[in-house]
Design a protein around this motif. Structure first.
Motif, short mmCIF file in Angstrom:
data_model
loop_
_atom_site.label_atom_id
_atom_site.label_comp_id
_atom_site.label_asym_id
_atom_site.label_seq_id
_atom_site.Cartn_x
_atom_site.Cartn_y
_atom_site.Cartn_z
N ASN A 113 -10.09 7.56 -8.07
CA ASN A 113 -10.53 8.26 -9.55
C ASN A 113 -11.06 9.15 -8.78
O ASN A 113 -10.55 10.63 -10.45
N ASP A 114 -12.00 9.69 -8.55
CA ASP A 114 -12.75 11.17 -8.07
C ASP A 114 -12.14 11.97 -7.55
O ASP A 114 -12.03 12.92 -7.83
N GLY A 115 -11.00 11.54 -6.68
CA GLY A 115 -9.66 12.59 -5.45
C GLY A 115 -10.71 12.79 -4.63
O GLY A 115 -9.73 13.83 -4.25
N ASP A 116 -11.55 12.13 -4.01
CA ASP A 116 -12.20 12.45 -2.94
C ASP A 116 -12.68 11.95 -1.27
O ASP A 116 -12.52 12.00 -0.68
N ARG A 117 -11.33 10.63 -1.60
CA ARG A 117 -11.18 9.77 -0.52
C ARG A 117 -10.82 10.55 0.92
O ARG A 117 -9.79 11.41 0.72
N THR A 118 -11.38 10.44 1.72
CA THR A 118 -11.15 10.25 3.40
C THR A 118 -10.41 9.15 3.89
O THR A 118 -10.29 9.17 4.95
N ASP A 119 -10.14 8.18 3.45
CA ASP A 119 -10.20 7.01 4.23
C ASP A 119 -8.89 6.34 3.33
O ASP A 119 -9.20 4.88 2.97
N LEU A 120 -7.64 6.61 2.81
CA LEU A 120 -6.51 6.62 1.73
C LEU A 120 -5.63 5.50 2.90
O LEU A 120 -6.14 5.64 3.66
N ARG A 121 -5.64 4.27 2.96
CA ARG A 121 -4.82 3.42 3.59
C ARG A 121 -4.10 1.98 3.27
O ARG A 121 -4.76 1.91 1.76
N ILE A 122 -3.16 1.69 3.66
CA ILE A 122 -2.37 0.50 3.57
C ILE A 122 -2.35 -0.68 4.50
O ILE A 122 -2.20 -0.31 5.82
N TYR A 123 -2.66 -1.99 3.88
CA TYR A 123 -2.73 -2.73 4.99
C TYR A 123 -1.03 -3.78 5.12
O TYR A 123 -1.22 -3.21 3.64
N ARG A 124 -1.07 -4.10 5.65
CA ARG A 124 0.42 -4.88 6.02
C ARG A 124 -0.33 -6.61 6.77
O ARG A 124 -0.46 -6.67 7.89
N VAL A 125 0.45 -7.49 5.94
CA VAL A 125 0.34 -8.64 6.78
C VAL A 125 1.53 -9.47 6.97
O VAL A 125 2.81 -9.15 5.79
N ALA A 126 1.85 -10.63 7.80
CA ALA A 126 2.88 -10.74 7.50
C ALA A 126 3.53 -12.09 6.44
O ALA A 126 2.72 -12.74 6.36
N LEU A 127 4.72 -11.25 5.94
CA LEU A 127 4.97 -12.25 4.53
C LEU A 127 5.19 -13.64 5.09
O LEU A 127 4.42 -14.55 3.85
N ASP A 128 5.81 -13.77 5.76
CA ASP A 128 6.18 -15.66 6.68
C ASP A 128 5.14 -16.19 5.92
O ASP A 128 4.50 -16.89 5.66
N ALA A 129 4.41 -15.65 7.39
CA ALA A 129 2.30 -16.29 7.43
C ALA A 129 1.76 -16.48 5.87
O ALA A 129 1.86 -17.46 5.63
N LEU A 130 1.78 -15.46 4.98
CA LEU A 130 1.74 -16.00 2.82
C LEU A 130 1.70 -16.19 2.87
O LEU A 130 1.22 -17.75 2.03
#
Length: 285
Positions: free
Chosen positions: A99-116
């Motif tokens: 919302n502030d446009g100031d993040r320096t730690d943008l990230r996407i986590y991924r987990v195994a779908l079959d395990a989920l």
């Protein structure tokens, strides 16, 4: 995004295609008041909560709104989880609310779908995809006054496609990045005159259609886009229809295809509305 006090308005009759009326399915368990994304796989409906909430994925009963199962992502933190999406192998969690446009730690986590999807799973570890906006050198906070906020994502082929939430321009930028762990620049590929803030996205692997959900700046009036018949990954270059929704003003942030011509929608709790799950027929007008 945190819940806010919304104005008492019920309908926007703007210059869109046919106004659509979602069907209410259920109120969500109050633990899910800040639901922010949806995904459907193998008949299971999953959601997550946004900033400041637990690093947990929740399986939801679409009839009762109850929580059927929870899975903790043990090596992840929830700075601002705004979206979940999946391909055939992985579920991706977008920790990229900005919302502030100031993040320096943008990230996407991924987990195994079959395990989920395994009911015996209670905890998972995630891989991390880090990314940045090319050319950004100014990280001065600009609350709700920047074009680097983000709440919507789909996975397609070997890539992730991000749909930005632009507070200033009111448009939506399309970004692409590899769906693999590492540190990547997000490649901006196109712009949609979205006429509002895009807050969720979903890709139907059967039809190839993409659906976007969002709400208008300031008035919080919900809308959806249906994108179809586009070339390659140029989602904005085919048939694009925008529909206002016959709903009260609300932070409608979750969307997931539930069939070839229907989606689930979810909204956060606010002073005028409980957190709810909806069904919406989304056919070409």
């Amino acid at each position: 995004m945190r819940a806010v006090v919304l104005p008492l308005m019920v309908l926007w009759l703007g210059g869109s295609a046919q106004v659509l009326t979602p069907t209410p399915l259920c109120e969500l368990n109050t633990e899910l008041n800040e639901t922010s994304g949806l995904v459907v796989r193998d008949g299971q409906v999953w959601t997550q909560l946004d900033s400041g909430n637990p690093n947990i994925l929740y399986r939801v009963d679409p009839v009762s709104g109850g929580i059927l199962h929870t899975v903790t992502v043990t090596n992840a933190t929830n700075v601002d989880w705004e979206e979940i999406t999946a391909d055939s192998s992985w579920l991706y969690i977008g920790d990229f609310g900005n919302n502030d446009g100031d993040r320096t730690d943008l990230r996407i986590y991924r987990v195994a779908l079959d395990a989920l999807l395994d009911p015996a799973t209670n905890a998972l570890q995630a891989d991390t995809i880090r990314f940045r906006y090319p050319g950004q050198t100014d990280f001065t906070p600009a609350h709700n006054n920047n074009d680097r906020d983000l709440e919507a994502m789909i996975a397609m082929d070997d890539s992730l496609y991000l749909f930005s939430k632009n507070w200033v321009s009111g448009n939506c930028y399309l970004y692409r990045l590899p769906a693999t762990p590492g540190d990547h620049p997000a490649e901006r590929t196109d712009t949609l005159a979205s006429q509002g803030l895009v807050t969720g996205a979903s890709y139907d692997t059967t039809t190839g259609n993409v659906a976007l959900v969002g709400y208008t700046v300031g008035t919080y009036l919900p809308f959806v886009w249906r994108l179809s018949d586009y070339p390659g990954h140029a989602f904005f270059r085919g048939t694009a229809q925008r529909h206002a929704l016959f709903l009260p003003p609300t932070q409608t942030e979750g969307i997931a295809w539930s069939g070839p011509d229907a989606v689930y929608l979810s909204n956060e709790h606010n002073t005028g509305s409980a957190a709810r799950l909806w069904s919406l027929a989304l056919q070409l007008a």
